[in-house]
Write a protein that holds these residues in place. Structure first.
Motif, PDB file in Angstrom:
ATOM      1  N   GLU A   1    -127.406 -27.521 -70.285  1.00 51.74           N
ATOM      2  CA  GLU A   1    -126.656 -26.310 -70.591  1.00 51.74           C
ATOM      3  C   GLU A   1    -126.655 -25.302 -69.443  1.00 51.74           C
ATOM      4  O   GLU A   1    -125.875 -24.349 -69.458  1.00 51.74           O
ATOM      5  CB  GLU A   1    -127.223 -25.646 -71.847  1.00 51.74           C
ATOM      6  N   ALA A   2    -127.502 -25.521 -68.439  1.00 55.73           N
ATOM      7  CA  ALA A   2    -127.646 -24.529 -67.364  1.00 55.73           C
ATOM      8  C   ALA A   2    -126.587 -24.666 -66.284  1.00 55.73           C
ATOM      9  O   ALA A   2    -126.355 -23.721 -65.528  1.00 55.73           O
ATOM     10  CB  ALA A   2    -129.036 -24.641 -66.734  1.00 55.73           C
ATOM     11  N   ARG A   3    -125.941 -25.826 -66.185  1.00 54.84           N
ATOM     12  CA  ARG A   3    -124.971 -26.054 -65.120  1.00 54.84           C
ATOM     13  C   ARG A   3    -123.562 -26.137 -65.685  1.00 54.84           C
ATOM     14  O   ARG A   3    -123.358 -26.220 -66.902  1.00 54.84           O
ATOM     15  CB  ARG A   3    -125.290 -27.333 -64.355  1.00 54.84           C
ATOM     16  N   THR A   4    -122.578 -26.127 -64.803  1.00 56.87           N
ATOM     17  CA  THR A   4    -121.193 -26.339 -65.207  1.00 56.87           C
ATOM     18  C   THR A   4    -120.764 -27.748 -64.812  1.00 56.87           C
ATOM     19  O   THR A   4    -121.482 -28.463 -64.097  1.00 56.87           O
ATOM     20  CB  THR A   4    -120.257 -25.309 -64.557  1.00 56.87           C
ATOM     21  N   TYR A   5    -119.548 -28.131 -65.233  1.00 56.39           N
ATOM     22  CA  TYR A   5    -119.090 -29.505 -65.066  1.00 56.39           C
ATOM     23  C   TYR A   5    -117.676 -29.525 -64.494  1.00 56.39           C
ATOM     24  O   TYR A   5    -116.934 -28.541 -64.600  1.00 56.39           O
ATOM     25  CB  TYR A   5    -119.177 -30.251 -66.409  1.00 56.39           C
ATOM     26  N   ALA A   6    -117.306 -30.643 -63.900  1.00 53.55           N
ATOM     27  CA  ALA A   6    -116.025 -30.736 -63.194  1.00 53.55           C
ATOM     28  C   ALA A   6    -114.878 -31.118 -64.109  1.00 53.55           C
ATOM     29  O   ALA A   6    -113.725 -31.154 -63.653  1.00 53.55           O
ATOM     30  CB  ALA A   6    -116.144 -31.755 -62.060  1.00 53.55           C
ATOM     31  N   ALA A   7    -115.148 -31.417 -65.383  1.00 59.20           N
ATOM     32  CA  ALA A   7    -114.105 -31.804 -66.331  1.00 59.20           C
ATOM     33  C   ALA A   7    -114.515 -31.334 -67.716  1.00 59.20           C
ATOM     34  O   ALA A   7    -115.625 -30.817 -67.909  1.00 59.20           O
ATOM     35  CB  ALA A   7    -113.892 -33.323 -66.303  1.00 59.20           C
ATOM     36  N   THR A   8    -113.633 -31.516 -68.664  1.00 57.19           N
ATOM     37  CA  THR A   8    -113.933 -31.186 -70.062  1.00 57.19           C
ATOM     38  C   THR A   8    -114.022 -32.490 -70.853  1.00 57.19           C
ATOM     39  O   THR A   8    -113.074 -33.290 -70.863  1.00 57.19           O
ATOM     40  CB  THR A   8    -112.840 -30.283 -70.659  1.00 57.19           C
ATOM     41  N   ASP A   9    -115.171 -32.706 -71.491  1.00 56.35           N
ATOM     42  CA  ASP A   9    -115.382 -33.958 -72.223  1.00 56.35           C
ATOM     43  C   ASP A   9    -116.623 -33.803 -73.095  1.00 56.35           C
ATOM     44  O   ASP A   9    -117.384 -32.828 -72.959  1.00 56.35           O
ATOM     45  CB  ASP A   9    -115.561 -35.127 -71.256  1.00 56.35           C
ATOM     46  N   ALA A  10    -116.819 -34.762 -74.000  1.00 52.08           N
ATOM     47  CA  ALA A  10    -118.018 -34.802 -74.838  1.00 52.08           C
ATOM     48  C   ALA A  10    -118.573 -36.220 -74.823  1.00 52.08           C
ATOM     49  O   ALA A  10    -117.823 -37.193 -75.010  1.00 52.08           O
ATOM     50  CB  ALA A  10    -117.701 -34.370 -76.261  1.00 52.08           C
ATOM     51  N   LEU A  11    -119.863 -36.344 -74.571  1.00 48.94           N
ATOM     52  CA  LEU A  11    -120.537 -37.635 -74.531  1.00 48.94           C
ATOM     53  C   LEU A  11    -121.881 -37.527 -75.239  1.00 48.94           C
ATOM     54  O   LEU A  11    -122.497 -36.456 -75.252  1.00 48.94           O
ATOM     55  CB  LEU A  11    -120.777 -38.080 -73.085  1.00 48.94           C
ATOM     56  N   VAL A  12    -122.330 -38.647 -75.795  1.00 46.45           N
ATOM     57  CA  VAL A  12    -123.680 -38.722 -76.352  1.00 46.45           C
ATOM     58  C   VAL A  12    -124.537 -39.511 -75.369  1.00 46.45           C
ATOM     59  O   VAL A  12    -124.253 -40.678 -75.067  1.00 46.45           O
ATOM     60  CB  VAL A  12    -123.687 -39.383 -77.737  1.00 46.45           C
ATOM     61  N   LEU A  13    -125.561 -38.856 -74.850  1.00 41.65           N
ATOM     62  CA  LEU A  13    -126.464 -39.461 -73.880  1.00 41.65           C
ATOM     63  C   LEU A  13    -127.803 -39.735 -74.550  1.00 41.65           C
ATOM     64  O   LEU A  13    -128.393 -38.834 -75.152  1.00 41.65           O
ATOM     65  CB  LEU A  13    -126.666 -38.529 -72.680  1.00 41.65           C
ATOM     66  N   GLU A  14    -128.271 -40.959 -74.426  1.00 39.08           N
ATOM     67  CA  GLU A  14    -129.607 -41.305 -74.915  1.00 39.08           C
ATOM     68  C   GLU A  14    -130.561 -41.275 -73.717  1.00 39.08           C
ATOM     69  O   GLU A  14    -130.435 -42.089 -72.795  1.00 39.08           O
ATOM     70  CB  GLU A  14    -129.611 -42.684 -75.552  1.00 39.08           C
ATOM     71  N   VAL A  15    -131.467 -40.303 -73.721  1.00 40.58           N
ATOM     72  CA  VAL A  15    -132.400 -40.124 -72.611  1.00 40.58           C
ATOM     73  C   VAL A  15    -133.802 -40.466 -73.097  1.00 40.58           C
ATOM     74  O   VAL A  15    -134.352 -39.780 -73.961  1.00 40.58           O
ATOM     75  CB  VAL A  15    -132.358 -38.684 -72.073  1.00 40.58           C
ATOM     76  N   ASP A  16    -134.348 -41.559 -72.576  1.00 41.11           N
ATOM     77  CA  ASP A  16    -135.677 -42.033 -73.003  1.00 41.11           C
ATOM     78  C   ASP A  16    -135.770 -42.139 -74.517  1.00 41.11           C
ATOM     79  O   ASP A  16    -136.751 -41.724 -75.144  1.00 41.11           O
ATOM     80  CB  ASP A  16    -136.773 -41.112 -72.463  1.00 41.11           C
ATOM     81  N   GLY A  17    -134.711 -42.693 -75.132  1.00 42.47           N
ATOM     82  CA  GLY A  17    -134.719 -42.954 -76.566  1.00 42.47           C
ATOM     83  C   GLY A  17    -134.298 -41.804 -77.453  1.00 42.47           C
ATOM     84  O   GLY A  17    -134.203 -41.968 -78.676  1.00 42.47           O
ATOM     85  N   VAL A  18    -134.028 -40.624 -76.892  1.00 41.71           N
ATOM     86  CA  VAL A  18    -133.613 -39.453 -77.670  1.00 41.71           C
ATOM     87  C   VAL A  18    -132.142 -39.163 -77.364  1.00 41.71           C
ATOM     88  O   VAL A  18    -131.752 -39.070 -76.198  1.00 41.71           O
ATOM     89  CB  VAL A  18    -134.473 -38.224 -77.340  1.00 41.71           C
TER      90      VAL A  18
END
Length: 424
Positions: free
Chosen positions: A331-348
């Motif tokens: 949430e601290a940075r901005t992004y180069a496009a608009t999109d939504a993704l679900v990321l699984e990071v170390d099982g979470v």
């Protein structure tokens, strides 16, 4: 064997300092010409402090700007490290606190006993307690810190150009001017200019207190390679917009005589950069220019009439990042496009709703992930210096939804490669 990891007391400060490579004399770098140093040695020789100097350093060690941890084996101090609080610039320009892991060492007689793992756990807990959701370090070896959640996030080049091959492709006129200044003037210019530069450069760090004090004092570099010279560029209004530090060390070897070594170089705009390189690459009575700590997207190659004239001597990973709080970091940075993704990071699982204006990241338990990765890979991707597709092709990221990795690349894309010239 009893292992205890804890902060040191003032009475243990001298013993703690004796563990560090700059005092102990044990290796602190790999035996190759490094990417952050322009000299010909693998790394600059260290001058061990006297007992009196060591006592002086110990007296001022325990401060808010240096948070040491140590490992004790059966009561004996056997390993040490510390957190140096710094600030880092994120995509979008936000500057956030980061815990810098620094001066990590374990006595050779206590290796392979889990001391580093315990110290690293204590250091990262200390970062969390201080509200730092990022931890960073510069690794002496590339195989150690991935196991603790760190991933390579920035890189740097060391390159060289022969003066006879350094002609610019297109002549340019400089609306400003160049000036050679003394160390005291350079010491006053660098902090102001660096603050301006770091606001523009993702990955750059806030300089540590006293970073340029040696310039004002006229101290010679530790390797004995001769005094530093200081070049300043001013724009048409007379404002400083670039500066560089360089040396012309004497050498008894004709192969290395006449070498100009650029140790630091920062510019606010292409005009200042071109003007300073124009002089440094055509300095009278020199044969070769060597520059260290250069960003991987340095545009100088494309300024030259012969792009092959710029030869890479070394590419080296620089800053390694560990994401200690996935939600806060994303949430601290901005992004180069608009999109939504679900990321699984170390099982979470985390749902990332991202845009150029910012992002929301929320826990998504039970939701099918688009992409699975570890926190180490996330650390590498976070600033935009490594592409998710590279990790997918290397077998380090799993794509569950077709095209999700390409979408993640589009989100994290950076206009300029992340880079940090400052260390900690």
């Amino acid at each position: 064997m009893t292992i205890e990891t804890r902060p040191i007391t003032q009475g243990e400060a001298v013993e703690y300092l004796r563990l560090t490579p700059w005092v102990s004399g044990f290796p602190q770098e790999d035996p190759e010409p490094v990417a952050w140093y322009t000299g010909r040695a693998a790394y600059p020789p260290l001058v061990p402090p006297t007992a009196e100097q060591l006592e002086g350093y110990a007296a001022g060690l325990l401060t808010d700007s240096y948070r040491p941890q140590a490992a004790f084996v059966d009561g004996k101090l056997a390993g040490g490290s510390a957190i140096v609080p710094v600030e880092i610039t994120l995509p979008g320009g936000r500057q956030v606190p980061m815990g810098g892991v620094s001066w990590t060492a374990v006595l050779p007689t206590y290796r392979r006993r889990g001391l580093l793992r315990q110290m690293m756990g204590a250091l990262l807990d200390d970062c969390r307690e201080h509200g730092e959701f990022l931890a960073g370090l510069s690794a002496s070896e590339g195989t150690i810190y991935g196991r603790y959640g760190f991933g390579t996030a920035t890189f740097q080049h060391r390159w060289e150009v022969r003066r006879t091959d350094a002609a610019f492709r297109t002549p340019f006129s400089d609306p400003g001017g160049l000036e050679l200044v003394d160390g005291a003037t350079a010491a006053a210019i660098w902090p102001v200019l660096h603050e301006q530069v770091r606001s523009q450069r993702v990955g750059e760090l806030k300089a540590q207190p006293g970073r340029w004090d040696g310039l004002a004092a006229g101290r010679l570099p530790a390797d004995g390679g001769g005094p530093s010279h200081h070049l300043v560029h001013r724009d048409a209004a007379g404002e400083v917009d670039g500066t560089a530090t360089f040396r012309l060390p004497w050498s008894p070897d004709p192969d290395y005589a006449g070498e100009l070594q650029v140790g630091a170089f920062e510019a606010l705009n292409p005009e200042a950069s071109r003007a300073m390189w124009g002089l440094l690459l055509d300095f009278d009575l020199t044969k070769r220019v060597v520059a260290a700590r250069r960003p991987v997207d340095e545009p100088l190659r494309w300024m030259l009439a012969n792009p092959r004239a710029l030869k890479l001597a070394r590419t080296r990973d620089n800053l390694w990042l560990n994401i200690l709080d996935v939600q806060r970091a994303l949430e601290a940075r901005t992004y180069a496009a608009t999109d939504a993704l679900v990321l699984e990071v170390d099982g979470v699982s985390w749902r990332l709703d991202a845009s150029p204006d910012g992002a929301a990241c929320t826990a998504a338990p039970g939701v099918a992930a688009d992409v699975s990765l570890t926190v180490s890979e996330l650390g590498s991707l976070y600033l935009g210096g490594v592409r998710a597709s590279e990790f997918r092709d290397a077998g380090r990221i799993t794509e569950h939804t077709s095209g999700a990795v390409s979408r993640l690349d589009a989100l994290l894309r950076a206009d300029r490669a992340p880079h940090n010239a400052m260390a900690f």
